[in-house]
Every structure is written in structure tokens, then in C-alpha cells.
Design a protein around this motif. Sequence first.
Motif, short mmCIF file in Angstrom:
data_model
loop_
_atom_site.label_atom_id
_atom_site.label_comp_id
_atom_site.label_asym_id
_atom_site.label_seq_id
_atom_site.Cartn_x
_atom_site.Cartn_y
_atom_site.Cartn_z
N ARG A 106 53.16 33.56 39.83
CA ARG A 106 53.38 35.04 38.51
C ARG A 106 53.25 34.10 37.23
O ARG A 106 52.83 33.11 36.91
N ASN A 107 52.45 35.26 36.78
CA ASN A 107 51.99 34.83 35.37
C ASN A 107 52.15 36.62 34.86
O ASN A 107 52.73 37.82 35.00
N VAL A 108 51.54 36.32 33.41
CA VAL A 108 51.89 37.54 32.68
C VAL A 108 51.33 38.61 32.89
O VAL A 108 49.93 38.33 33.41
N ALA A 109 51.83 39.95 33.75
CA ALA A 109 50.31 40.99 34.19
C ALA A 109 50.27 41.07 34.88
O ALA A 109 48.62 41.50 35.85
N ASN A 110 50.00 39.87 35.85
CA ASN A 110 50.00 40.07 36.97
C ASN A 110 48.58 39.19 37.43
O ASN A 110 47.59 40.29 37.89
N ILE A 111 47.50 38.61 36.63
CA ILE A 111 45.81 38.95 36.49
C ILE A 111 45.53 37.71 37.72
O ILE A 111 45.73 36.46 37.43
N VAL A 112 44.71 37.92 37.88
CA VAL A 112 43.55 37.25 38.67
C VAL A 112 42.66 36.83 38.16
O VAL A 112 41.76 37.84 38.08
N PRO A 113 42.37 35.60 37.26
CA PRO A 113 40.86 35.03 36.47
C PRO A 113 39.93 35.14 37.61
O PRO A 113 40.09 34.48 38.21
N PRO A 114 38.81 35.66 36.58
CA PRO A 114 37.50 35.26 38.26
C PRO A 114 37.36 33.84 37.51
O PRO A 114 38.02 33.42 36.78
N LEU A 115 36.57 33.76 38.33
CA LEU A 115 35.48 32.49 38.77
C LEU A 115 35.50 31.38 37.36
O LEU A 115 34.61 32.07 37.01
N ASP A 116 36.23 30.64 37.11
CA ASP A 116 35.13 29.52 35.69
C ASP A 116 35.15 28.15 36.53
O ASP A 116 36.12 27.59 36.66
N GLU A 117 33.71 27.82 35.58
CA GLU A 117 33.11 27.11 36.64
C GLU A 117 33.03 25.81 35.56
O GLU A 117 32.89 24.82 35.48
N THR A 118 33.90 26.54 34.17
CA THR A 118 33.20 25.64 33.24
C THR A 118 34.27 24.55 32.56
O THR A 118 34.64 23.64 31.88
N GLY A 119 35.23 24.16 33.33
CA GLY A 119 36.56 23.62 33.11
C GLY A 119 37.75 23.62 32.96
O GLY A 119 37.69 24.98 32.37
N GLY A 120 39.03 23.16 32.38
CA GLY A 120 39.75 23.91 31.60
C GLY A 120 40.69 24.02 32.38
O GLY A 120 40.32 23.67 33.74
N TYR A 121 42.02 24.39 32.27
CA TYR A 121 43.78 24.03 33.24
C TYR A 121 43.36 25.15 33.78
O TYR A 121 43.46 26.80 33.21
N HIS A 122 43.40 25.92 35.10
CA HIS A 122 43.39 27.39 35.82
C HIS A 122 44.33 27.15 36.77
O HIS A 122 44.22 26.51 37.65
N GLY A 123 46.01 27.71 35.95
CA GLY A 123 46.59 27.65 36.85
C GLY A 123 46.37 28.73 37.95
O GLY A 123 47.23 27.55 39.50
N THR A 124 46.07 29.36 37.87
CA THR A 124 46.67 30.52 38.77
C THR A 124 45.05 30.37 39.72
O THR A 124 45.36 30.41 41.05
N SER A 125 44.36 30.29 39.18
CA SER A 125 43.47 29.51 39.76
C SER A 125 43.76 28.45 41.16
O SER A 125 43.22 28.68 42.81
#
Length: 209
Positions: free
Chosen positions: A65-84
Motif C-alpha cells: 500500500r502506498n499513497v494513491a496506489n501508484i506503481v512507478p515505472p521501471l527505474d534502474e538508476t538506483g535508490g530505494y524503491h519499496g513498491t518496486s
Amino acid sequence: MPLRKLLIQGYETFRKGDFVNQKKLYEQLGTLGQHPKIMLIACSDSRVDPSDIFNAYPGEMFVVRNVANIVPPLDETGGYHGTSAAIEYAVNNLGVEMIMVMGHESCGGIQGCLAGMGHDPDAGYVGKWVSLINDVRDRVLAKGLPEDRVTYEMELEVVRQSLTNLTTFPFVKRKVDTGHLKLVGGYFSIIKARLMITNDDGEFEEVPA
């Protein structure tokens, strides 16, 4: 009632009720692990609990669950991607057979994006998050819909966009293309407890109550 006491009271009720009835199920899940067939991506909104809506037992659904049920697109630049990360785990490790993205009525994240939060540099983490759907906002506003229809259409369109974004993950697309994974959209009306689910053509259809 103090909030800590409220939590403890809820736990005590759970131990005397659901846990007693489901004790064997909890023992099996704790010993043998989880094997859910469905992943559900929903909003963090406290009024929309997927387990309640679908009357799901523990172990039946893998939920993020996240704000506004958003699925972000693929991001291969690094970082913290909880939903992904949750999507990856559900597909590659748990082998879920369906992913549902479920939006809902009166979504605060959607309303915030429509109000311009996604373009506000001072809107913090939430503003940055909903900026992911700025393009959706622009598409919806360009339709020239009546004011009382804009939020509803945006709520549906974000579900559609999130389903599209799911296919940007190679491991998701591969499973979809081979027929091992199905992607569906859902929408829940809080006021009427009405559920809609997308059909094979991607159109939202109300589920008869």
C-alpha cells in the motif's frame, strides 16, 4: 482512550477471536511460509483495507500500500524503491498469478495531485511521489470533463497508468506474455462499498453485490 491502550485492546480482541478460530492457519503459515496467488497494490488510505474488502484470510494476498496506489515505472538508476521491490518479490519469489491495482473513491493523493502538489517543490515526499502521475493529471484535465467527474476519472486513470507501468518491468512482462501472470485493475467506492474490476478489454465493470 490512549492510543497505546487502543492498540492493546484490539490485539486482545484478536487473540480471543480471530486467532482462536485461525490458530492452525497461523501455525501453518509460520511453519511452511506464505504462498499467495494474488498481489494487491492499494492505497494507504485507512478507509480502504483490502483484507476487509475481499474477506481475505492471512496468507491469501500479498499486499503493498502506498499513497494513491501508484506503481512507478521501471527505474534502474538506483535508490530505494519499496513498491518496486515488493512487485519483484511477489513475481519472482512468491510466483503470484495475478496483480490487482486498486484505486478508490475520495483519494487524497489524487486530489493533491490535481491541486498541483506534484509541481510544488515544497510539498515534501508526498509531492515528489504524486509527481509520478503529473502526466495522468494533464491527460485528464485536457478532456474538459465536468468538475464533479474529474477526480473520479483521475482515480481510474491512475489505475490504468499503474497497470501500464507494471509492464515496464521485464520480469512482469515476461510472465504476462507467457500467460503466467494476469494484471487487473480495481476501484472501490467507500460510500457505497461498490467494487469495479477491469474486464479483458480493460474496461471497468461493477461487480454485482
